[in-house]
Design a protein around this motif. Structure first.
Motif: not given
Ligand code: SF4
Length: 609
Positions: A112, A114, A154-156, A159, A324, A450, A476, A478-481
Motif C-alpha cells: 500500500c 504508505p 492489513c498490510r501494516f 511494514y 487512513e 486500519g 492510500p 491499495g489500502c484494504m480497510p
Molecule cells: S490501513 Fe491501509 S494504508 Fe494503512 S497500512 Fe493498512 S492497508 Fe496500508
C-alpha cells in the motif's frame, strides 16, 4: 454404439511406482514447466528476517534514533522527549515522491502507498547520510530506525518485513529497526536495553503526543482567519520552541532530591526499596502532568498566541479530514500536500488528532472483551446453582472493563486539560462509543484493520452534528480497510442527503487530478458555507457593516482566544460569529473575558482570500 477402448501402458498397470519415482517425475515435470515459463533462472532465495543486533545501553551515547512520518509539530515534541531522556535523535524528512519511487524499487510489489513512502524515505535518508561522507558500516552502526508496527490484519503487519527487505536490497543489511507495537507497545519498546521505557520517558511521550495533537489542530483552526499573513506560522515556530525546550530540559523529579530535606533524608536511607520506587514513580507522574514547568510553558505559549489577530468574518468552508492514519496526517507528497492546498483554496481544515486513534484502540479492547465475555470467562458454562463460579466470572469481567474505562477517562481528561491549558481552541476527543454507535448501522465495529469503523463513524458524526461543510477522505492506493470504508460510504452518503463527501485515493502520482476533484467538491462546500452565512446574517436582522463596526470597536472579538459559541445547524466560524455578535449587540449576551486585546482590525478580505 461402438465401444471406446482405453489402452493403458502395460508397465503403468504392472510396475509398482515407488514414492521416490513419483517425486522424481514431479520434479522433472516442474522443471519442464518452469523452463517453459522462463522461471528456471536459478535457485530461489526466500527473504528471512535477519537476526538483529540489539540496541544496547552502552550505545545510547553514540547511536542516533531516526523516526518520522507524523506532522512536524508531533515530531518536534517527540524528539524533545527523546533528547530529554538522554537519546540522540533525528527527525527524518517528510516523505516525498522520490522516496516513494525508492520504496517501489527496493521493496516488494503490491504494497500500500504508505509502505512505499515510508520505506523509501528511510532508504533515501540513509543514502543521503552516505552521500555526506559516512560509510555504510558507520551508518549501520550509528543509526537505528524507530517506528510503529503491528501484526495486521492489513498490510501494516508487513511494514517491519518491508523495512528490512528494502534495507537489505539497498545495501544496508544489518541496519536496525526498533518497533513500537500497536498492540503491545510498552513490552516491545522496553525489550531493547538501549531504549528503556521509564516513567519519565513514558509520561514525556504522553505529554508530547497530546501537545503535538493539540498544537496541530490549533494551527489549522487559527491560520485561515489570521489578519496578518504569515503571523500564525511565525508564532507557531516560537511556541513549538517553548514547548520543546520544556520537554527537553525539564528536570526529572527525584524524591531524594526534590522533596523537602527532612523527607528526602528518609528516602535516601531507603533508596531502591519497593515502596520507595512506587512513591517516586507516583510523584513523577504528578510532576510530569501537573508540575510547574508544564504549566509555565503552556502559559507562555498562550502569551505568544495572543499576539495573533483574527478576523472571524472570513467565510470559509470547513473541511473535515478523515481517512487512513498516515494519509490523513502527513503534510507532504504522501497526500498531495492536501492541507496546504485546501487552505490556499480558502478552506478551513479540521484535522484529526492521533489521540482519537489511541482512544479507538482502548475502546476496541473494551468492546471486544465485552463481546467475548463468556468465551474468556475463567469458568465456562457454570450451572445455575454454581453461584461462586458465576461471581468469579462477573468479577473478572467487571475488573477488566473498569481498568479500561479508567484508562480511557484518564487519557480523555488529560487531553482536555491540555486543550484548556492552551486556551480552549482545539476540541476535546470525541466519545468512542458515540462514534461506534453512529457507524454501526453501516460498518461493524469489530471489522478490524486500519481505522476500522472510524472513517464511517467520523463521516456520520461530523455531518449529523453539523460540524463541517464537507468531509474529505484521504485513502492510500491499495489500502484494504479504506477501500472497505469507501464502499460503505456510498450507502452513508445516500442516507444523509446534505453530506458532501469526497474520497481521494492518494498515490505517488496524480496530484493535479486529485486537486481538481477536491476543487470541484470544495466549490459546492463554498456555496454551502456562503448560504449558511447569509442565512445567519439574515436571522440577525443586521447589515454586515453594522457587525463589522461592532467588531472593530471591540478588540476582544479579534482575539484568538475569544470563545464563539457553536449554534446547532451552523458549521462555519463566520456564521456562528455573526449570530454571537448580534446577541452581544442586542444585549442578550455579554462579552467573554479574554487576555489582552489586539490591534485595530483592517478591512475584511473577500471569500477565502
Ligand atoms: S490501513 Fe491501509 S494504508 Fe494503512 S497500512 Fe493498512 S492497508 Fe496500508
Amino acid at each position: 454404439m461402438p465401444q471406446t477402448r482405453i489402452d493403458f501402458p502395460i508397465d503403468a498397470l504392472t510396475r509398482p511406482h515407488s514414492e521416490e519415482e513419483i517425486q522424481r517425475k514431479l520434479a522433472q515435470e516442474r522443471a519442464r514447466l518452469a523452463s517453459m515459463m522462463g522461471l528456471d533462472s536459478g535457485p530461489v532465495h526466500h527473504f528471512r528476517r535477519p537476526v538483529e543486533r540489539p540496541f544496547s545501553a552502552e550505545e545510547r551515547g553514540k547511536v542516533t534514533i531516526l523516526f518520522g512520518g507524523l506532522t512536524w509539530k508531533h515530531e518536534r515534541v517527540i524528539q524533545a522527549v527523546f533528547q530529554g531522556c538522554g537519546y540522540r535523535c533525528e527527525i527524518m524528512p517528510v516523505p516525498n515522491v522520490s522516496a516513494f519511487q525508492l520504496g517501489k524499487e527496493y521493496g516488494n510489489n503490491g504494497q500500500c502507498n504508505p509502505t512505499y513512502f515510508t520505506v523509501g524515505n528511510l532508504v533515501q535518508h540513509l543514502q543521503f547520510l552516505e552521500s555526506q561522507g559516512q560509510t555504510k558500516q558507520e551508518i549501520i552502526d550509528n543509526y537505528i530506525f524507530f517506528t510503529a508496527g503491528s501484526c495486521g490484519p492489513c498490510r501494516f503487519g508487513m511494514y517491519e518485513a518491508e523495512y528490512r527487505l528494502a534495507l537489505q536490497n539497498a545495501g544496508f543489511d544489518g541496519f536496525r529497526v526498533l518497533l513500537f507495537q500497536q498492540n503491545d507497545g510498552v513490552k516491545a519498546a522496553s525489550g531493547e536495553a538501549g531504549l528503556k521505557f521509564t516513567v519519565d520517558f513514558g509520561l514525556g511521550m504522553f505529554n508530547a503526543l497530546n501537545l503535538g495533537d493539540i498544537m496541530n489542530e490549533m494551527v489549522y483552526r487559527i491560520r485561515p482567519y489570521e489578519v496578518e499573513k504569515g503571523r500564525t506560522d511565525q508564532v507557531w515556530q516560537m511556541s513549538m520552541d517553548t514547548i520543546c525546550t520544556m520537554l527537553r530540559d525539564r528536570k526529572p523529579f527525584e524524591d531524594h532530591e526534590d522533596l523537602p530535606e527532612w523527607m528526602a533524608k528518609k528516602i535516601r536511607a531507603n533508596k531502591g526499596k519497593k515502596w520507595e520506587i512506587w512513591v517516586n514513580s507516583l510523584l513523577k507522574v504528578r510532576e510530569q502532568l501537573y508540575g510547574n514547568p508544564y504549566k509555565e510553558a503552556l502559559a507562555s505559549v498562550r502569551g505568544q498566541l495572543n499576539t495573533i489577530e483574527v478576523d472571524r468574518l472570513k467565510v470559509k468552508p470547513v473541511v473535515k479530514i478523515i481517512g487512513e492514519f498516515w494519509a490523513q496526517i502527513t503534510e507532504g507528497d504522501g497526500n498531495f500536500h492536501m492541507f496546504e492546498f485546501l487552505e490556499r483554496e480558502g478552506a478551513q481544515v479540521l484535522v484529526e488528532p492521533i489521540g482519537t486513534w489511541v482512544m479507538y484502540m482502548m475502546y476496541q479492547v473494551k468492546a471486544r472483551a465485552a463481546a467475548r465475555r463468556s468465551l474468556d470467562a475463567p469458568h465456562k458454562h457454570p450451572q445455575w446453582y454454581e453461584l461462586q463460579k458465576k461471581a468469579v466470572n462477573e468479577l473478572k469481567f467487571r475488573q477488566k472493563q473498569m481498568l479500561l474505562t479508567i484508562g480511557e477517562r484518564i487519557y480523555a481528561r488529560q487531553y482536555q486539560r491540555v486543550v484548556q491549558g492552551l486556551g480552549n481552541i482545539a476540541h476535546d476527543l470525541v466519545d468512542q462509543k458515540e462514534m461506534a454507535d453512529m457507524a454501526n448501522p453501516f460498518y461493524n465495529q469489530f471489522a478490524r484493520g486500519g481505522e476500522g469503523h472510524l472513517e464511517v463513524g467520523k463521516n456520520v458524526y461530523y455531518t449529523k452534528n453539523q460540524l463541517c461543510h464537507m468531509v474529505l477522505a484521504l485513502k492510500p492506493f491499495g489500502c484494504m480497510p479504506s477501500s472497505q470504508s469507501d464502499g460503505v460510504q456510498s450507502a452513508v452518503a445516500n442516507h444523509f442527503k446534505e453530506m458532501i463527501f469526497l474520497p481521494i485515493e492518494t498515490s505517488g502520482e496524480g496530484e493535479i487530478n486529485a486537486h481538481s476533484r477536491v476543487q470541484m467538491a470544495l466549490g459546492e462546500a463554498k456555496v454551502k458555507a456562503r448560504m449558511e452565512f447569509d442565512q445567519a446574517l439574515k436571522a440577525t436582522g443586521k447589515r454586515l457593516d453594522e457587525i463589522k463596526d461592532y467588531v472593530a470597536e471591540h478588540p476582544e472579538l479579534r482575539n484568538v482566544f475569544y470563545p464563539v459559541p457553536h449554534r446547532h445547524g451552523y458549521a462555519g466560524i463566520a456564521a456562528n460569529f455573526v449570530l454571537h455578535v448580534s446577541d452581544l449587540m442586542n444585549g442578550k449576551k455579554k462579552l467573554a473575558r479574554v487576555p489582552a486585546p489586539v490591534r485595530k482590525l483592517e478591512a475584511t478580505p473577500a471569500f477565502g482570500d
